[in-house]
Motif scaffolding. Structure first.
Motif, PDB file in Angstrom:
ATOM      1  N   GLU A 101       0.873  -1.159   0.000  1.00 16.64           N
ATOM      2  CA  GLU A 101       0.000   0.000   0.000  1.00 16.64           C
ATOM      3  C   GLU A 101       0.905   1.201   0.000  1.00 16.64           C
ATOM      4  OE1 GLU A 101      -0.802   1.330   4.517  1.00 16.64           O
ATOM      5  OE2 GLU A 101      -2.004  -0.361   3.866  1.00 16.64           O
ATOM      6  N   GLY A 102       0.413   2.328  -0.388  1.00 18.11           N
ATOM      7  CA  GLY A 102       1.267   3.499  -0.257  1.00 18.11           C
ATOM      8  C   GLY A 102       0.948   4.580  -1.244  1.00 18.11           C
ATOM      9  N   GLY A 103       1.792   5.608  -1.208  1.00 18.14           N
ATOM     10  CA  GLY A 103       1.591   6.782  -2.026  1.00 18.14           C
ATOM     11  C   GLY A 103       2.781   7.022  -2.905  1.00 18.14           C
ATOM     12  N   GLY A 104       2.874   8.220  -3.458  1.00 15.85           N
ATOM     13  CA  GLY A 104       3.947   8.514  -4.390  1.00 15.85           C
ATOM     14  C   GLY A 104       4.642   9.796  -4.058  1.00 15.85           C
ATOM     15  N   GLY A 105       5.619  10.098  -4.856  1.00 26.82           N
ATOM     16  CA  GLY A 105       6.382  11.326  -4.749  1.00 26.82           C
ATOM     17  C   GLY A 105       6.314  12.038  -6.072  1.00 26.82           C
ATOM     18  N   GLY A 106       7.340  12.801  -6.420  1.00 28.95           N
ATOM     19  CA  GLY A 106       7.273  13.560  -7.655  1.00 28.95           C
ATOM     20  C   GLY A 106       8.519  13.418  -8.478  1.00 28.95           C
ATOM     21  N   GLY A 107       8.464  13.908  -9.689  1.00 26.53           N
ATOM     22  CA  GLY A 107       9.627  13.916 -10.551  1.00 26.53           C
ATOM     23  C   GLY A 107       9.255  13.561 -11.965  1.00 26.53           C
ATOM     24  N   ILE A 108      10.212  13.668 -12.845  1.00 29.98           N
ATOM     25  CA  ILE A 108      10.000  13.350 -14.250  1.00 29.98           C
ATOM     26  C   ILE A 108      10.762  12.088 -14.555  1.00 29.98           C
ATOM     27  CG2 ILE A 108      10.488  14.096 -16.611  1.00 29.98           C
ATOM     28  CD1 ILE A 108      10.296  16.945 -15.614  1.00 29.98           C
ATOM     29  N   GLY A 109      10.187  11.223 -15.364  1.00 31.39           N
ATOM     30  CA  GLY A 109      10.919  10.041 -15.762  1.00 31.39           C
ATOM     31  C   GLY A 109      10.261   9.386 -16.950  1.00 31.39           C
ATOM     32  N   ALA A 110      11.028   8.586 -17.632  1.00 30.39           N
ATOM     33  CA  ALA A 110      10.531   7.757 -18.711  1.00 30.39           C
ATOM     34  C   ALA A 110      11.570   6.683 -18.924  1.00 30.39           C
ATOM     35  CB  ALA A 110      10.336   8.575 -19.980  1.00 30.39           C
ATOM     36  N   GLU A 111      11.227   5.647 -19.647  1.00 34.77           N
ATOM     37  CA  GLU A 111      12.167   4.560 -19.833  1.00 34.77           C
ATOM     38  C   GLU A 111      13.300   4.948 -20.772  1.00 34.77           C
ATOM     39  OE1 GLU A 111      12.118   1.906 -18.000  1.00 34.77           O
ATOM     40  OE2 GLU A 111      10.292   2.569 -17.074  1.00 34.77           O
ATOM     41  N   GLY A 112      14.532   4.643 -20.373  1.00 33.68           N
ATOM     42  CA  GLY A 112      15.701   4.815 -21.229  1.00 33.68           C
ATOM     43  C   GLY A 112      16.153   6.244 -21.410  1.00 33.68           C
ATOM     44  N   GLY A 113      17.343   6.402 -22.009  1.00 28.47           N
ATOM     45  CA  GLY A 113      17.927   7.715 -22.250  1.00 28.47           C
ATOM     46  C   GLY A 113      17.083   8.577 -23.156  1.00 28.47           C
ATOM     47  N   ALA A 114      16.379   7.958 -24.112  1.00 27.60           N
ATOM     48  CA  ALA A 114      15.517   8.739 -25.003  1.00 27.60           C
ATOM     49  C   ALA A 114      14.431   9.434 -24.208  1.00 27.60           C
ATOM     50  CB  ALA A 114      14.894   7.832 -26.067  1.00 27.60           C
ATOM     51  N   GLY A 115      13.935   8.793 -23.150  1.00 28.21           N
ATOM     52  CA  GLY A 115      12.923   9.407 -22.295  1.00 28.21           C
ATOM     53  C   GLY A 115      13.456  10.629 -21.578  1.00 28.21           C
ATOM     54  N   VAL A 116      14.709  10.567 -21.150  1.00 26.79           N
ATOM     55  CA  VAL A 116      15.329  11.719 -20.489  1.00 26.79           C
ATOM     56  C   VAL A 116      15.411  12.879 -21.463  1.00 26.79           C
ATOM     57  CG1 VAL A 116      17.456  12.588 -19.442  1.00 26.79           C
ATOM     58  CG2 VAL A 116      16.620  10.312 -18.845  1.00 26.79           C
ATOM     59  N   ARG A 117      15.872  12.594 -22.680  1.00 30.06           N
ATOM     60  CA  ARG A 117      15.955  13.651 -23.698  1.00 30.06           C
ATOM     61  C   ARG A 117      14.579  14.192 -24.038  1.00 30.06           C
ATOM     62  NH1 ARG A 117      19.792  10.058 -25.126  1.00 30.06           N
ATOM     63  NH2 ARG A 117      18.504   8.999 -26.653  1.00 30.06           N
ATOM     64  N   ALA A 118      13.578  13.314 -24.130  1.00 26.55           N
ATOM     65  CA  ALA A 118      12.218  13.751 -24.440  1.00 26.55           C
ATOM     66  C   ALA A 118      11.684  14.653 -23.338  1.00 26.55           C
ATOM     67  CB  ALA A 118      11.302  12.542 -24.630  1.00 26.55           C
ATOM     68  N   ALA A 119      11.929  14.290 -22.078  1.00 31.78           N
ATOM     69  CA  ALA A 119      11.466  15.122 -20.960  1.00 31.78           C
ATOM     70  C   ALA A 119      12.148  16.481 -20.994  1.00 31.78           C
ATOM     71  CB  ALA A 119      11.733  14.422 -19.630  1.00 31.78           C
ATOM     72  N   ALA A 120      13.440  16.503 -21.254  1.00 31.41           N
ATOM     73  CA  ALA A 120      14.169  17.779 -21.320  1.00 31.41           C
ATOM     74  C   ALA A 120      13.641  18.638 -22.468  1.00 31.41           C
ATOM     75  CB  ALA A 120      15.671  17.527 -21.484  1.00 31.41           C
ATOM     76  N   ASP A 121      13.328  17.997 -23.609  1.00 28.05           N
ATOM     77  CA  ASP A 121      12.777  18.728 -24.747  1.00 28.05           C
ATOM     78  C   ASP A 121      11.407  19.311 -24.406  1.00 28.05           C
ATOM     79  OD1 ASP A 121      12.649  19.511 -27.619  1.00 28.05           O
ATOM     80  OD2 ASP A 121      10.995  18.045 -27.631  1.00 28.05           O
ATOM     81  N   ILE A 122      10.568  18.519 -23.752  1.00 31.01           N
ATOM     82  CA  ILE A 122       9.243  19.009 -23.374  1.00 31.01           C
ATOM     83  C   ILE A 122       9.363  20.154 -22.372  1.00 31.01           C
ATOM     84  CG2 ILE A 122       7.079  18.398 -22.196  1.00 31.01           C
ATOM     85  CD1 ILE A 122       7.385  15.587 -23.473  1.00 31.01           C
ATOM     86  N   GLU A 123      10.286  20.027 -21.402  1.00 32.24           N
ATOM     87  CA  GLU A 123      10.487  21.110 -20.430  1.00 32.24           C
ATOM     88  C   GLU A 123      10.902  22.398 -21.137  1.00 32.24           C
ATOM     89  OE1 GLU A 123      13.370  19.279 -17.879  1.00 32.24           O
ATOM     90  OE2 GLU A 123      11.858  18.710 -16.409  1.00 32.24           O
ATOM     91  N   SER A 124      11.783  22.267 -22.112  1.00 30.62           N
ATOM     92  CA  SER A 124      12.250  23.432 -22.864  1.00 30.62           C
ATOM     93  C   SER A 124      11.108  24.053 -23.664  1.00 30.62           C
ATOM     94  CB  SER A 124      13.402  23.013 -23.787  1.00 30.62           C
ATOM     95  OG  SER A 124      13.784  24.090 -24.599  1.00 30.62           O
ATOM     96  N   ARG A 125      10.330  23.204 -24.335  1.00 25.03           N
ATOM     97  CA  ARG A 125       9.195  23.695 -25.119  1.00 25.03           C
ATOM     98  C   ARG A 125       8.133  24.323 -24.216  1.00 25.03           C
ATOM     99  NH1 ARG A 125       7.670  18.558 -27.898  1.00 25.03           N
ATOM    100  NH2 ARG A 125       5.780  19.679 -28.424  1.00 25.03           N
ATOM    101  N   LEU A 126       7.950  23.762 -23.023  1.00 21.60           N
ATOM    102  CA  LEU A 126       6.989  24.318 -22.066  1.00 21.60           C
ATOM    103  C   LEU A 126       7.422  25.713 -21.626  1.00 21.60           C
ATOM    104  CD1 LEU A 126       4.560  24.146 -20.133  1.00 21.60           C
ATOM    105  CD2 LEU A 126       6.017  22.865 -18.555  1.00 21.60           C
TER     106      LEU A 126
END
Length: 195
Positions: free
Chosen positions: A5-30
């Motif tokens: 049982e339990g709850g969550g925390g926060g942060g950005i993530g996705a599978e693999g290095g491409a996910g890291v680049r995608a998150a950084a790209d989205i942050e930049s576009r945002l």
């Protein structure tokens, strides 16, 4: 068996290095959309980042569950499957013991616990994991390179007769491997004395 049982925390993530680049790209576009006052686009990008956060947390929580399933199974090979088998980085602190560092020694410690081998550890047949909290830090993903996340929880251990053999508070640190899989890198469990 395993319970959770339990709850969550926060942060950005996705599978693999491409996910890291995608998150950084989205942050930049945002950031650009907000600067341009294009709030419709900003809202869509914000929602994409939220979804990526949820996906990463789910993956880390699944890796945490796999760790406890391997623990409850008593199978050292199943336990080895869930670990980042780093010669130097893997570490474990079993309740009441010193830190064991390096994959070969970490693996040997689990094999001793599961095999009896005079370890003095009680036989555990089920683990109920409660008070689960998961954090996948945003800055770890944005920085590129190695990505770590952590889970804290309480381990409620029961023996073969179903009676409790103890409680431990645990911190599990996971590393996202090159193939995108989250593997446990560090497990620290300490006796839990309260309630």
């Amino acid at each position: 068996g395993i319970g959770a049982e339990g709850g969550g925390g926060g942060g950005i993530g996705a599978e693999g290095g491409a996910g890291v680049r995608a998150a950084a790209d989205i942050e930049s576009r945002l950031a650009a959309a907000v600067a341009d006052e294009d709030f419709t686009l900003a809202a869509r990008l914000r929602d994409e980042l939220k979804e990526m956060r949820a996906d990463a947390q789910i993956a880390v929580l699944e890796a945490n569950l796999a760790f406890y399933e391997a623990f409850a199974s008593g199978d050292p090979n199943a336990m080895a499957e869930v670990w980042a088998q780093s010669a130097t980085d893997a570490q474990v602190v079993h309740p009441g013991a010193a830190c064991i560092a390096g994959w070969a020694d970490v693996d040997a410690s689990w094999r001793a616990i599961f095999g009896g081998n005079g370890s003095g550890a009680p036989v555990v047949s089920s683990i109920d994991v409660t008070d689960v909290r998961c954090v996948v830090p945003t800055d770890a993903n944005s920085a590129g390179g190695e990505v770590l996340a952590f889970v804290t929880c309480v381990e409620n251990l029961a023996g073969e007769d179903g009676r409790g053999v103890g409680r431990a508070v645990a911190t599990n640190i996971f590393r996202r491997e090159d193939d995108g899989a989250w593997k446990i890198l560090h497990h620290h469990a300490s006796p839990f004395m309260l309630g």
